[in-house]
Scaffold this motif. Structure first.
Motif, PDB file in Angstrom:
ATOM      1  N   PHE A 154       0.587  -1.130  -0.105  1.00 20.18           N
ATOM      2  CA  PHE A 154      -0.107  -0.019  -0.007  1.00 20.18           C
ATOM      3  C   PHE A 154       0.797   1.242  -0.010  1.00 20.18           C
ATOM      4  O   PHE A 154       1.586   1.563   1.007  1.00 20.18           O
ATOM      5  N   ASP A 155       0.764   2.158  -1.157  1.00 20.56           N
ATOM      6  CA  ASP A 155       1.991   2.794  -1.367  1.00 20.56           C
ATOM      7  C   ASP A 155       1.047   4.329  -1.271  1.00 20.56           C
ATOM      8  O   ASP A 155       0.365   4.884  -2.070  1.00 20.56           O
ATOM      9  N   LEU A 156       1.029   5.050  -0.048  1.00 23.02           N
ATOM     10  CA  LEU A 156       0.303   6.233   0.158  1.00 23.02           C
ATOM     11  C   LEU A 156       1.113   7.228  -0.220  1.00 23.02           C
ATOM     12  O   LEU A 156       2.065   7.667   0.614  1.00 23.02           O
ATOM     13  N   SER A 157       0.577   8.246  -0.910  1.00 26.28           N
ATOM     14  CA  SER A 157       1.560   9.424  -1.213  1.00 26.28           C
ATOM     15  C   SER A 157       1.431  10.583   0.011  1.00 26.28           C
ATOM     16  O   SER A 157       0.422  10.485   0.600  1.00 26.28           O
ATOM     17  N   ASP A 158       2.377  11.346   0.117  1.00 23.54           N
ATOM     18  CA  ASP A 158       2.506  12.024   1.108  1.00 23.54           C
ATOM     19  C   ASP A 158       1.392  13.156   1.536  1.00 23.54           C
ATOM     20  O   ASP A 158       0.875  13.134   2.729  1.00 23.54           O
ATOM     21  N   PRO A 159       0.869  13.677   0.400  1.00 28.78           N
ATOM     22  CA  PRO A 159      -0.201  14.755   0.829  1.00 28.78           C
ATOM     23  C   PRO A 159      -1.524  13.776   1.323  1.00 28.78           C
ATOM     24  O   PRO A 159      -2.300  14.455   2.315  1.00 28.78           O
ATOM     25  N   TRP A 218      -5.102  11.880   5.979  1.00 31.04           N
ATOM     26  CA  TRP A 218      -5.583  10.845   6.796  1.00 31.04           C
ATOM     27  C   TRP A 218      -5.155  10.905   8.292  1.00 31.04           C
ATOM     28  O   TRP A 218      -6.006  10.775   9.230  1.00 31.04           O
ATOM     29  N   LYS A 219      -3.832  11.231   8.347  1.00 27.47           N
ATOM     30  CA  LYS A 219      -3.390  11.465   9.778  1.00 27.47           C
ATOM     31  C   LYS A 219      -4.028  12.605  10.622  1.00 27.47           C
ATOM     32  O   LYS A 219      -4.216  12.491  11.742  1.00 27.47           O
ATOM     33  N   ILE A 220      -4.315  13.625   9.548  1.00 25.16           N
ATOM     34  CA  ILE A 220      -4.833  14.878  10.367  1.00 25.16           C
ATOM     35  C   ILE A 220      -6.194  14.439  10.651  1.00 25.16           C
ATOM     36  O   ILE A 220      -6.613  14.851  11.778  1.00 25.16           O
ATOM     37  N   GLN A 221      -7.088  13.877   9.842  1.00 30.85           N
ATOM     38  CA  GLN A 221      -8.403  13.400  10.180  1.00 30.85           C
ATOM     39  C   GLN A 221      -8.549  12.678  11.371  1.00 30.85           C
ATOM     40  O   GLN A 221      -9.114  12.841  12.263  1.00 30.85           O
ATOM     41  N   ARG A 222      -7.394  11.646  11.443  1.00 31.46           N
ATOM     42  CA  ARG A 222      -7.616  10.914  12.354  1.00 31.46           C
ATOM     43  C   ARG A 222      -6.845  11.218  13.965  1.00 31.46           C
ATOM     44  O   ARG A 222      -7.629  11.401  15.032  1.00 31.46           O
ATOM     45  N   ASP A 223      -5.869  11.807  13.833  1.00 29.96           N
ATOM     46  CA  ASP A 223      -5.037  12.120  14.889  1.00 29.96           C
ATOM     47  C   ASP A 223      -5.524  13.389  15.543  1.00 29.96           C
ATOM     48  O   ASP A 223      -5.452  13.761  16.714  1.00 29.96           O
ATOM     49  N   LEU A 246      -3.011   8.457  -4.288  1.00 30.39           N
ATOM     50  CA  LEU A 246      -2.506   9.730  -4.809  1.00 30.39           C
ATOM     51  C   LEU A 246      -3.537  10.784  -4.898  1.00 30.39           C
ATOM     52  O   LEU A 246      -4.667  10.564  -4.598  1.00 30.39           O
ATOM     53  N   PRO A 247      -2.918  11.931  -4.629  1.00 28.70           N
ATOM     54  CA  PRO A 247      -3.901  13.065  -4.770  1.00 28.70           C
ATOM     55  C   PRO A 247      -4.575  13.125  -6.170  1.00 28.70           C
ATOM     56  O   PRO A 247      -4.197  12.875  -6.839  1.00 28.70           O
TER      57      PRO A 247
END
Ligand code: ADP
Ligand code: G6P
Length: 330
Positions: free
Chosen positions: A131-136, A141-146, A186-187
């Motif tokens: 699973f290759d999650l691009s930085d943006p 996702w991290k902002i939404q969760r954390d 990707l975005p």
């Protein structure tokens, strides 16, 4: 339901934490009954506990914090049908707990940061998904969760991502070149949503020549680069579904991509244009999306392709058990 066989199929599911591995594993539960599957979280092979990592400055992503000799030995044992005494990394205490006995089941999934890092482990795997999650998107996702669920600030989130980046780039990300199938997140190339959040373009890259894997494609295999804008009334007006050929780290590959969001109710129509989905009945893919519209990614290509990868893995599994049953009869 899939039948049992005297053969252990090992699958590796890799990627950074928070990239959708657990969501994918939840989706796999629809395809295999519980007693067929064992999931091993590779965090259990941390050789340095939290205190030791803190003292040495070695992160969990660094191979030096992980016991690959034991991982390789135990993966080989499980694959040959033997039980193991697997260590346990306790995420609450940060310590390594006494080991637990794991008995092999027909499917064993190695999930985590380093499933393809060590050649001995990699070579044992029958199917490798990354699973290759691009930085943006990782940041979003991290902002939404954390921020929403864990009370972290925006700066905390960015700092956490930045601090992981060097070891992520050195040790985790390069493993994708060994994968059979990579789900790139990707975005979107489409206009942003009204609330300023990014839409997603998901691309499923499938390397050529994966044993027992007939790649899915759009419309017609003879047309190698094609895009379709379905224009569904309840979906993104620009929703774009493409199929094409590519090169992935020097290996010929094909890809499917979905850019934009769609109403889950439109997934049957998306599915109809796909070939080689390895469904056991017409409409199975869409029905699996519709079964869990609450799972993240059910309105974009991430969920759609997670389900498709699950269906393809099921067909690999069935081919391997059929081969081992045929060999046993000879
Ligand atoms: P992992 O097991 O790799 O750590 P998870 O499947 O637990 O990842 O996903 C981590 C978080 O990322 C989820 O709680 C969710 O907030 C978010 N997430 C995962 N997949 C998606 C998706 N397709 N779309 C939006 N958010 C997602
Ligand atoms: C990261 C990794 C995990 C690892 C964890 C350990 O989040 O992605 O795989 O287990 O670090 O960190 P901890 O907070 O337990 O020390």
């Amino acid at each position: 339901m899939v039948s049992k066989a005297d053969r252990v199929v090992l699958i590796g599911v890799g990627g950074d934490s928070g990239c959708g591995k657990s969501t994918f594993l939840r989706r796999l539960k629809d395809l295999f009954s519980k007693e067929l599957v064992t999931v091993i979280c590779l965090d259990d092979y941390h050789s340095l506990d939290r205190k030791q990592r803190k003292e040495t400055g070695i992160t969990a992503l660094d191979p030096r914090a992980n016991n690959f000799d034991l991982m390789a030995e135990q993966a080989a044992a499980l694959k040959s049908g033997q039980s193991i005494q697997k260590p346990i990394y306790n995420h609450e205490t940060g310590k390594i707990d006494p080991p637990e006995r794991i008995d092999p089941t027909p499917i064993v999934i190695l999930e985590g940061l380093h499933p393809f890092y060590d050649k001995r482990v990699r070579d044992l795997l029958d199917f490798k998904v990354y699973f290759d999650l691009s930085d943006p998107i990782k940041i979003q996702w991290k902002i939404q969760r954390d921020m929403a669920e864990r009370g972290h600030s925006y700066d905390d989130v960015i700092r956490a991502i930045e601090s992981r980046r060097p070891d992520f780039s050195a040790y985790i990300d390069p493993q994708k070149q060994h994968a059979d199938v990579v789900l790139q997140i990707l975005p979107s190339e489409l206009p942003e949503k009204k609330d300023g959040t990014k839409k997603i373009k998901a691309a499923m890259v499938q390397v050529e020549g994966i044993p027992n894997y007939d790649p899915p494609y759009l419309f017609d295999r003879a047309i190698s680069d094609v895009c379709w804008k379905p224009n569904f009334p309840n979906s993104d007006p620009e929703l774009t579904f493409c199929y094409g050929t590519t090169d992935y780290f020097g290996r010929p590959a094909s890809y499917l991509s979905i850019d934009g969001e769609f109403a889950p109710d439109d997934s049957p129509e998306l599915e109809q244009k796909l070939r080689n989905t390895s469904e056991t009945r017409f409409g199975e893919l869409a029905s699996l999306i519709l079964k869990h519209t609450d799972y993240p990614g059910s309105r974009d290509g991430t969920g759609f392709f997670q389900v498709l990868i699950g269906l393809k893995f099921r067909s690999i599994y069935e081919a391997l058990i059929a081969q081992s049953l045929a060999a046993a009869k000879v």
